[in-house]
Write an enzyme that holds these catalytic residues in place. Structure first.
Site, PDB file in Angstrom:
ATOM      1  N   LYS A   1      12.803 -48.696 -38.971  1.00 50.43           N
ATOM      2  CA  LYS A   1      12.575 -48.760 -40.419  1.00 50.43           C
ATOM      3  C   LYS A   1      12.596 -50.194 -40.933  1.00 50.43           C
ATOM      4  CE  LYS A   1      13.003 -44.022 -41.598  1.00 50.43           C
ATOM      5  NZ  LYS A   1      13.837 -42.897 -41.927  1.00 50.43           N
TER       6      LYS A   1
ATOM      7  N   ARG B   1      17.677 -39.736 -35.215  1.00 47.60           N
ATOM      8  CA  ARG B   1      16.244 -39.428 -35.063  1.00 47.60           C
ATOM      9  C   ARG B   1      15.534 -40.726 -34.688  1.00 47.60           C
ATOM     10  NH1 ARG B   1      11.718 -39.714 -38.167  1.00 47.60           N
ATOM     11  NH2 ARG B   1      10.225 -38.013 -38.010  1.00 47.60           N
TER      12      ARG B   1
HETATM   13  N1  PMM Z   1      12.216 -40.391 -41.556  1.00 45.84           N
HETATM   14  C1  PMM Z   1      10.886 -40.225 -41.410  1.00 45.84           C
HETATM   15  C2  PMM Z   1      10.322 -38.936 -41.234  1.00 45.84           C
HETATM   16  N2  PMM Z   1      11.119 -37.853 -41.177  1.00 45.84           N
HETATM   17  N3  PMM Z   1      13.271 -36.905 -41.249  1.00 45.84           N
HETATM   18  C3  PMM Z   1      14.602 -37.037 -41.397  1.00 45.84           C
HETATM   19  N4  PMM Z   1      15.404 -35.953 -41.356  1.00 45.84           N
HETATM   20  N5  PMM Z   1      15.183 -38.266 -41.577  1.00 45.84           N
HETATM   21  C4  PMM Z   1      14.454 -39.405 -41.646  1.00 45.84           C
HETATM   22  O1  PMM Z   1      15.034 -40.489 -41.844  1.00 45.84           O
HETATM   23  C5  PMM Z   1      13.036 -39.292 -41.503  1.00 45.84           C
HETATM   24  C6  PMM Z   1      12.473 -38.001 -41.303  1.00 45.84           C
HETATM   25  C7  PMM Z   1       9.986 -41.416 -41.457  1.00 45.84           C
HETATM   26  O2  PMM Z   1       9.804 -41.983 -40.189  1.00 45.84           O
HETATM   27  P1  PMM Z   1       8.506 -41.676 -39.248  1.00 45.84           P
HETATM   28  O3  PMM Z   1       7.303 -41.649 -40.170  1.00 45.84           O
HETATM   29  O4  PMM Z   1       8.443 -42.772 -38.263  1.00 45.84           O
HETATM   30  O5  PMM Z   1       8.707 -40.354 -38.582  1.00 45.84           O
END
Ligand code: PMM
Length: 302
Positions: free
Chosen positions: A225, A266
């Site tokens: 991030k 995650r």
């Molecule tokens: N961040 C992203 C997408 N889904 N879900 C949860 N539970 N927590 C998060 O911090 C989160 C998420 C954004 O990241 P990505 O686009 O790289 O998946």
């Protein structure tokens, strides 16, 4: 003192912080968009994440990067359902990353065992009821608005940021429970990077143990991030470190989240974080045995 949460009923207890591998079946996610759009490649990637130590795989068909536009429902279904069905068939514990009730229900029918909704039920008024019907665990992430507007929703009061975010999440939890979701099935998430500045992300990451007041398992998503990219900016140009070069910092964040009692982290690149949380668990066990830590669990069932 840091407590470690029980998993929701029906999910395995890994005895340590779990690792959720990210599988974005999208053309436009901020760090891996376009890589796994083909279902066959996406399944291979999901299996590779497990081979590297992921305990579960989070399959998403809609990017939530700042500024991202919504994907039509049919397209989201086409992207995620075949991948979820095949991974589940091969025994992988799958969560679906979606803000749509219809996608969540179809995903559970295809074998997903967790619904991960970054809006925590706010984007689709039918979501909480759908989750209640399926009975699967539900990730309620702190969320203030869609990706197109979230960078304008970063105003918080002058007081305690963590308390303010916790208060907003408590209202999201109340709404989910009012719609019929079993509180024992809820997993909470601070939503790093969602309607938050870098300062907010750091403040939240520094005080994850405060989330134990909710008594729910905590999922944390620091992976690649912006706050990490800005920390590691090129000293000469001030340019943030590119997303794909943030994995070591992600693993460091993962182990610090684990040390504060997170249920799972995650991450995009699994191996380093999977190793790191195992080191944390081993050290914790030894400190417990030596009487340097008190054991404690939050998120008791019921
Ligand atoms: N961040 C992203 C997408 N889904 N879900 C949860 N539970 N927590 C998060 O911090 C989160 C998420 C954004 O990241 P990505 O686009 O790289 O998946």
């Amino acid at each position: 003192m840091t407590t470690r949460a029980y998993p929701p009923p029906g999910l395995p207890d890994w005895g340590r912080c779990g690792v959720m591998g990210i599988l974005n079946v999208t053309p436009d996610s901020f760090s891996d968009g376009g890589h796994w759009l083909d279902a066959g490649l996406a399944v291979e990637r999901g299996l590779a994440l497990v081979a590297e130590g992921a305990d579960l795989v989070d399959v998403g068909g809609e990017s939530t990067r700042p500024g991202a536009r919504r994907v039509p429902e049919a397209e989201e279904l086409d992207r995620v359902i075949p991948v979820i069905r095949e991974l589940a068939r091969q025994g992988v514990l799958v969560s679906v990353d979606t803000m749509r009730a219809s996608v969540a229900e179809a995903a559970v029918q295809a074998g997903a065992r967790i619904v991960n909704d970054v809006s925590g039920g706010q984007a689709d008024p039918a979501m909480a009821k759908a989750v209640a019907r399926t009975g699967v665990p539900f990730v309620v992430m702190h969320w203030r608005g869609q990706s197109t507007e979230m960078d304008r929703l970063t105003e918080y009061g002058d007081g305690d940021l963590v308390a303010e975010v916790l208060g907003e999440v408590e209202r999201q939890l109340d709404a989910a429970v009012a719609a019929g979701v079993d509180p024992a099935q809820i997993i909470v998430d601070p939503g790093l990077g969602f309607a938050k500045t870098r300062e907010h992300d750091w403040a939240l990451l520094a005080e994850l143990d405060a989330w134990s007041v909710l008594g729910r398992p905590l999922l944390v998503g620091p992976s690649r991030k912006r706050f990490l990219g800005e920390l590691l900016a090129d000293p000469a140009t001030g340019e943030p470190r590119p997303a794909r070069a943030r994995d070591d910092a992600t693993a460091a964040s993962a182990v610090l989240a684990a040390a504060q009692g997170a249920w799972a982290v995650r991450v995009h690149e699994v191996r380093a974080s999977a190793d790191a949380v195992r080191v944390e668990a081993e050290l914790r066990a030894r400190r417990l045995a030596a009487g340097q830590l008190r054991s404690g669990r939050s998120g008791e069932r019921g």
